[in-house]
Design an enzyme around this catalytic site. Structure first.
Site, PDB file in Angstrom:
ATOM      1  N   HIS A  65       0.827  -1.214   0.000  1.00  0.00           N
ATOM      2  CA  HIS A  65       0.000   0.000   0.000  1.00  0.00           C
ATOM      3  C   HIS A  65       0.862   1.265   0.000  1.00  0.00           C
ATOM      4  O   HIS A  65       0.475   2.285  -0.578  1.00  0.00           O
ATOM      5  CB  HIS A  65      -0.962  -0.015   1.195  1.00  0.00           C
ATOM      6  CG  HIS A  65      -2.036  -1.058   1.054  1.00  0.00           C
ATOM      7  ND1 HIS A  65      -2.556  -1.755   2.122  1.00  0.00           N
ATOM      8  CD2 HIS A  65      -2.673  -1.539  -0.045  1.00  0.00           C
ATOM      9  CE1 HIS A  65      -3.466  -2.613   1.677  1.00  0.00           C
ATOM     10  NE2 HIS A  65      -3.558  -2.498   0.372  1.00  0.00           N
ATOM     11  N   HIS A 227     -14.811 -12.876   4.333  1.00  0.00           N
ATOM     12  CA  HIS A 227     -13.700 -13.770   4.664  1.00  0.00           C
ATOM     13  C   HIS A 227     -14.098 -14.452   5.973  1.00  0.00           C
ATOM     14  O   HIS A 227     -14.302 -13.768   6.980  1.00  0.00           O
ATOM     15  CB  HIS A 227     -12.410 -12.978   4.849  1.00  0.00           C
ATOM     16  CG  HIS A 227     -11.778 -12.602   3.546  1.00  0.00           C
ATOM     17  ND1 HIS A 227     -12.374 -11.754   2.651  1.00  0.00           N
ATOM     18  CD2 HIS A 227     -10.595 -12.979   2.998  1.00  0.00           C
ATOM     19  CE1 HIS A 227     -11.588 -11.627   1.594  1.00  0.00           C
ATOM     20  NE2 HIS A 227     -10.504 -12.362   1.771  1.00  0.00           N
ATOM     21  N   GLU A 230     -10.739 -17.996   8.516  1.00  0.00           N
ATOM     22  CA  GLU A 230      -9.304 -18.100   8.174  1.00  0.00           C
ATOM     23  C   GLU A 230      -8.494 -18.481   9.404  1.00  0.00           C
ATOM     24  O   GLU A 230      -7.387 -18.996   9.295  1.00  0.00           O
ATOM     25  CB  GLU A 230      -8.786 -16.764   7.632  1.00  0.00           C
ATOM     26  CG  GLU A 230      -9.245 -16.447   6.230  1.00  0.00           C
ATOM     27  CD  GLU A 230      -8.788 -15.063   5.802  1.00  0.00           C
ATOM     28  OE1 GLU A 230      -9.351 -14.075   6.292  1.00  0.00           O
ATOM     29  OE2 GLU A 230      -7.849 -14.989   4.991  1.00  0.00           O
ATOM     30  N   ASP A 305      -7.328 -15.352  -4.869  1.00  0.00           N
ATOM     31  CA  ASP A 305      -7.115 -14.521  -3.681  1.00  0.00           C
ATOM     32  C   ASP A 305      -6.159 -13.371  -4.026  1.00  0.00           C
ATOM     33  O   ASP A 305      -6.583 -12.227  -4.147  1.00  0.00           O
ATOM     34  CB  ASP A 305      -6.554 -15.357  -2.526  1.00  0.00           C
ATOM     35  CG  ASP A 305      -6.767 -14.703  -1.172  1.00  0.00           C
ATOM     36  OD1 ASP A 305      -7.482 -13.691  -1.101  1.00  0.00           O
ATOM     37  OD2 ASP A 305      -6.225 -15.221  -0.172  1.00  0.00           O
TER      38      ASP A 305
HETATM   39  P1  5GP Z   1      -6.737  -4.096  -1.572  1.00  0.00           P
HETATM   40  O1  5GP Z   1      -8.055  -4.150  -0.853  1.00  0.00           O
HETATM   41  O2  5GP Z   1      -5.796  -3.115  -0.919  1.00  0.00           O
HETATM   42  O3  5GP Z   1      -6.861  -3.871  -3.037  1.00  0.00           O
HETATM   43  O4  5GP Z   1      -6.074  -5.553  -1.461  1.00  0.00           O
HETATM   44  C1  5GP Z   1      -5.261  -5.947  -0.376  1.00  0.00           C
HETATM   45  C2  5GP Z   1      -6.089  -6.106   0.886  1.00  0.00           C
HETATM   46  O5  5GP Z   1      -6.987  -7.209   0.740  1.00  0.00           O
HETATM   47  C3  5GP Z   1      -5.252  -6.480   2.125  1.00  0.00           C
HETATM   48  O6  5GP Z   1      -4.748  -5.335   2.762  1.00  0.00           O
HETATM   49  C4  5GP Z   1      -6.289  -7.207   2.987  1.00  0.00           C
HETATM   50  O7  5GP Z   1      -7.100  -6.290   3.678  1.00  0.00           O
HETATM   51  C5  5GP Z   1      -7.137  -7.914   1.963  1.00  0.00           C
HETATM   52  N1  5GP Z   1      -6.666  -9.300   1.750  1.00  0.00           N
HETATM   53  C6  5GP Z   1      -5.897  -9.765   0.752  1.00  0.00           C
HETATM   54  N2  5GP Z   1      -5.692 -11.091   0.884  1.00  0.00           N
HETATM   55  C7  5GP Z   1      -6.344 -11.468   1.989  1.00  0.00           C
HETATM   56  C8  5GP Z   1      -6.524 -12.727   2.632  1.00  0.00           C
HETATM   57  O8  5GP Z   1      -6.031 -13.790   2.228  1.00  0.00           O
HETATM   58  N3  5GP Z   1      -7.279 -12.716   3.771  1.00  0.00           N
HETATM   59  C9  5GP Z   1      -7.857 -11.573   4.250  1.00  0.00           C
HETATM   60  N4  5GP Z   1      -8.586 -11.669   5.363  1.00  0.00           N
HETATM   61  N5  5GP Z   1      -7.714 -10.385   3.658  1.00  0.00           N
HETATM   62  C10 5GP Z   1      -6.966 -10.325   2.531  1.00  0.00           C
END
Ligand code: 5GP
Length: 365
Positions: A65, A227, A230, A305
């Protein structure tokens, strides 16, 4: 071309910032390194590291980020992510992302999402359907998925990908921030936003913090994916299932009672094999719950994912499932086709899935 690449596929669980090309991340890190804002060798090491625990993955996202959260970069990564999925014959993509504020860049949640939309419009290698307003009469017809792609039929000679957006609520957020995201999603419904996702570090935040915003979203007709499971947290898992989301992601740490409830409610599960193995949420693919859900006919969809973070692709997930569980090509095609039943588009008549006929690929079986 291998059948798992040429086969038309649906991707329903892809996080934007998790799906960035390594080459782009390294280029962005090098630029910030040259400006003295990050230490490039350290960042390079973290980006190229292969195995990460779930906790380390969330640290990596904080780093990503830092590299990506300005409007221009958000537009660039969105464009590249769409092109990458289209290149492996994903014909329908639900891309999820967390709208972000970055005061130093003059960014708020809305301008972040506008930068994402700009990225969708910037795609050149494939025709992107962002928010077709068709009102089709016939019901969703998944069988059309099997027909071949006629690139010429859309008049551009290009392949076509349908893209819809899910706005993610990060578990670090407050109720107010979650509500802001839901209101933004409602405001952007006519621009291809079809639902809400709850994601972020599963050991942070309480279900009750997000519930008011999720209930409001549901009341307003947005579809919800969570989600779920997990980490081991039976109370939260039960509360999430009682909420009756339209889909859940992962479902790794379920006990017997949770499996029974999930199966009786028939809530579709977004399965992310490589992600679960890489983060050691599941110790090896042969004991993954994919097998039980598949054998019991539970609704499932294979997803990446975070294709960038976990160095995978939708095709790779189909190939892995086929080789790990001994499922033949024809059955894998059926699995891919069934995913159409769980997409969020079409619930307000803004798109009928029979439209996907036009974007099936030549390599279909
Ligand atoms: P963004 O929403 O910033 O485009 O994608 C990254 C965000 O997606 C991460 O900061 C996190 O909040 C969420 N994220 C990505 N992969 C996972 C995962 O495997 N599990 C969970 N709980 N959140 C994820």
């Amino acid at each position: 071309m291998d059948w798992w690449v040429s086969m038309p596929k649906v991707e329903l669980h892809a996080h934007l910032n998790g799906s960035i090309r390594d080459s782009t991340l390294l280029e962005l890190a090098r630029e910030l390194g040259n400006k003295g804002l990050v230490c490039f060798p350290d960042v390079e090491h973290v980006i190229l590291k292969d195995d990460r625990s779930l906790t380390e993955v969330f640290k990596l996202f904080d780093l990503i980020h830092i590299l990506t959260t300005d409007h221009e970069t958000v537009t660039r990564i969105t464009k590249e992510v769409i092109e990458d999925f289209a290149a492996e014959n994903v014909v329908y993509l639900e891309l999820r992302t967390t709208p972000k504020k970055n005061v130093s860049k003059g960014m708020n949640k809305k301008s972040y999402m506008e930068a994402v939309l700009e990225g969708l419009r910037a795609v050149t290698t494939v025709e992107v359907d962002i928010f077709s307003e068709h009102n089709f009469d016939s019901p969703a017809n998944a069988s059309t998925f099997a027909r071949g792609n006629d690139c010429a039929s859309n008049g551009t000679g290009k392949k076509k990908i349908y893209v819809r957006l899910l706005l993610s609520i990060d578990r670090r957020e407050t109720t107010e921030a979650a509500m802001e995201t839901v209101k933004l999603a409602l405001e952007m419904r006519h621009l291809g936003v079809v639902g809400i996702d709850l994601s972020g570090n599963p050991v942070i935040g309480e279900w009750l913090t997000f519930l008011p915003a999720l209930e409001f979203a549901k009341e307003q007709g947005l579809l919800i994916t969570l989600h779920c499971g997990e980490v081991s947290n039976p109370v939260e898992i039960h509360a999430m299932l009682d909420f009756l989301p339209s889909r859940i992601g992962h479902a790794c740490c379920f006990g017997e009672a949770e499996w029974a409830k999930l199966k009786s409610l028939k809530i579709p599960v977004e399965i992310c094999l490589t992600s679960n193995i890489r983060t050691e949420t599941i110790s090896s693919v042969d004991i993954h719950h994919f097998a039980d859900l598949y054998n019991s006919g539970h609704p499932i969809v294979l997803c990446t994912d975070d294709s960038g973070v976990f160095s995978t692709s939708v095709s790779g997930e189909y190939s892995l499932a086929s080789s790990s569980f001994g499922i033949q090509k024809r059955a894998m095609f059926q699995l891919a086709k069934n995913a159409i039943n769980f997409i969020f588009a079409g619930h307000r008549n803004e798109m009928n899935t029979s439209d996907l006929v036009e974007v099936g690929t030549k390599g279909s079986i």
